[in-house]
Design an enzyme around this catalytic site. Structure first.
Site, PDB file in Angstrom:
ATOM      1  N   ASP A 130       8.373  -5.827 -10.726  1.00 23.71           N
ATOM      2  CA  ASP A 130       8.552  -4.384 -10.632  1.00 23.71           C
ATOM      3  C   ASP A 130       9.988  -3.935 -10.870  1.00 23.71           C
ATOM      4  O   ASP A 130      10.418  -2.934 -10.339  1.00 23.71           O
ATOM      5  CB  ASP A 130       8.067  -3.914  -9.252  1.00 23.71           C
ATOM      6  CG  ASP A 130       7.964  -2.395  -9.162  1.00 23.71           C
ATOM      7  OD1 ASP A 130       7.683  -1.762 -10.181  1.00 23.71           O
ATOM      8  OD2 ASP A 130       8.186  -1.851  -8.063  1.00 23.71           O
ATOM      9  N   CYS A 246      -9.649   4.604  -0.783  1.00 21.69           N
ATOM     10  CA  CYS A 246     -10.414   3.775  -1.717  1.00 21.69           C
ATOM     11  C   CYS A 246     -11.409   2.892  -0.961  1.00 21.69           C
ATOM     12  O   CYS A 246     -11.015   2.106  -0.093  1.00 21.69           O
ATOM     13  CB  CYS A 246      -9.471   2.910  -2.547  1.00 21.69           C
ATOM     14  SG  CYS A 246     -10.328   1.789  -3.691  1.00 21.69           S
TER      15      CYS A 246
END
Length: 320
Positions: A130, A246
């Site tokens: 990242d 989710c």
């Protein structure tokens, strides 16, 4: 050793170093991803994150990052916590509860490459987490680890999406995993409906310039947009709404990485204690935390916006 033996050794090493999943894909040019990224950038969905426009070719061609690249190894590291913040405190994204994952995983990647080189011989490779132009979610999908959900996160069937993704590009051929072909989001729209700032679009496009994480971490302006007032749902650093709603994250399990154990202040500080914190205390408490990324001025700005929708001191300089 042949490439099958090499592959088995690499996956065994990944497990021994504490990674939860390991998948391997052939290093190829990501032509479809290149077109999608170019269209996303052309619409200005990166906001003021100009760095996302840099090194475009490197993002889509692994051979430009590692000459002679043959394989892309993707590693997942669980960060779902066992303990959570007290109710009513300014909210912090779960990935930032403990030590800075960049440092933790970067050290593991260095060790990973050293072990592989020691066992398999002269191998050129680079690890990324990242912090470099790598489309890690695309590689994770191509490595068979999961699908990219409507919220833009990589989702695994086994444990949902609370994972850090690390990438290791190497110049040896390995046995490659099949890409994860199916999308198990189906007709579910929970993340789209729950996003406080409508940053998630119907076509799986994420408007980064509308995301709470963008406003609270990436944006360096001392004044946050007035039309966002009242929409942050008490998120001070990052946002987990699209992951929390989710359905696949009902399978999330607490991690066992000691470095990701929550800093006590993250779990226990009240709003008042955050507001009264000095810069010296901030730097001491969060010196190893990703929260330091937004700096003391950014935290003060975010707190003020949550409480008042404006800054108390009217400073319009950027957060440096």
């Amino acid at each position: 050793m042949n490439k099958t033996d090499h592959t088995a050794f690499i996956k065994k090493t990944a497990n021994q170093l504490g990674f939860d999943y390991c998948g391997i894909a052939k290093a190829v040019f990501l032509d479809e991803d290149a077109r999608r990224l170019e269209a996303w950038l052309s619409k200005g969905m990166n906001g003021k994150m100009q760095y996302m426009e840099n090194h475009f070719d490197l993002r889509t061609n692994p051979s430009l990052l590692v000459p002679g690249a043959k394989s892309v190894i993707t590693l997942l590291k669980n960060y779902y916590p066992k303990d959570f913040q007290q109710e009513g405190s300014p909210k912090i994204s779960k990935y930032a509860y403990g030590k800075d994952y960049h440092e933790v995983i970067r050290a593991k990647l260095r060790e990973f490459l050293a072990v592989v080189q020691d066992e398999l011989g002269e191998i050129n490779g680079r690890g990324f987490v990242d912090s470099a132009p790598v489309l890690e979610r695309s590689w994770a999908n191509r490595s068979g680890l999961g699908w990219i959900g409507k919220n833009g996160n990589l989702i695994t069937k086994q444990q949902g999406s609370f994972f850090f993704i690390a990438t290791l590009i190497v110049d040896i051929e390995l046995d490659y995993d099949d890409a994860f072909a199916k999308d198990y989001c189906g007709s579910c729209r929970k993340c789209i409906e729950a996003c406080p700032t409508d940053a998630i679009m119907e076509d799986k496009t994420i408007n980064g310039s509308s995301c709470i994480s963008y406003f609270t971490i990436e944006l360096k302006d001392m004044l946050l947009p007035g039309d966002m007032k009242g929409k942050f749902q008490n998120w001070m650093f990052g946002c987990d709404v699209c992951q929390d709603v989710c359905p696949w994250n009902r399978f999330s399990k607490p991690h066992n990485e000691s470095a990701f154990s929550p800093i006590p202040e993250v779990l226990n500080l009240s709003s008042k204690e955050w507001e009264e914190m000095t810069e010296e205390s901030f730097r001491t408490i969060f010196k190893e935390s990703p929260i330091k990324r937004t700096k003391f001025g950014g935290i003060k700005r975010n707190l003020s916006f949550l409480n008042h929708g404006i800054l108390n001191h009217g400073d319009t300089d950027d957060i440096k």
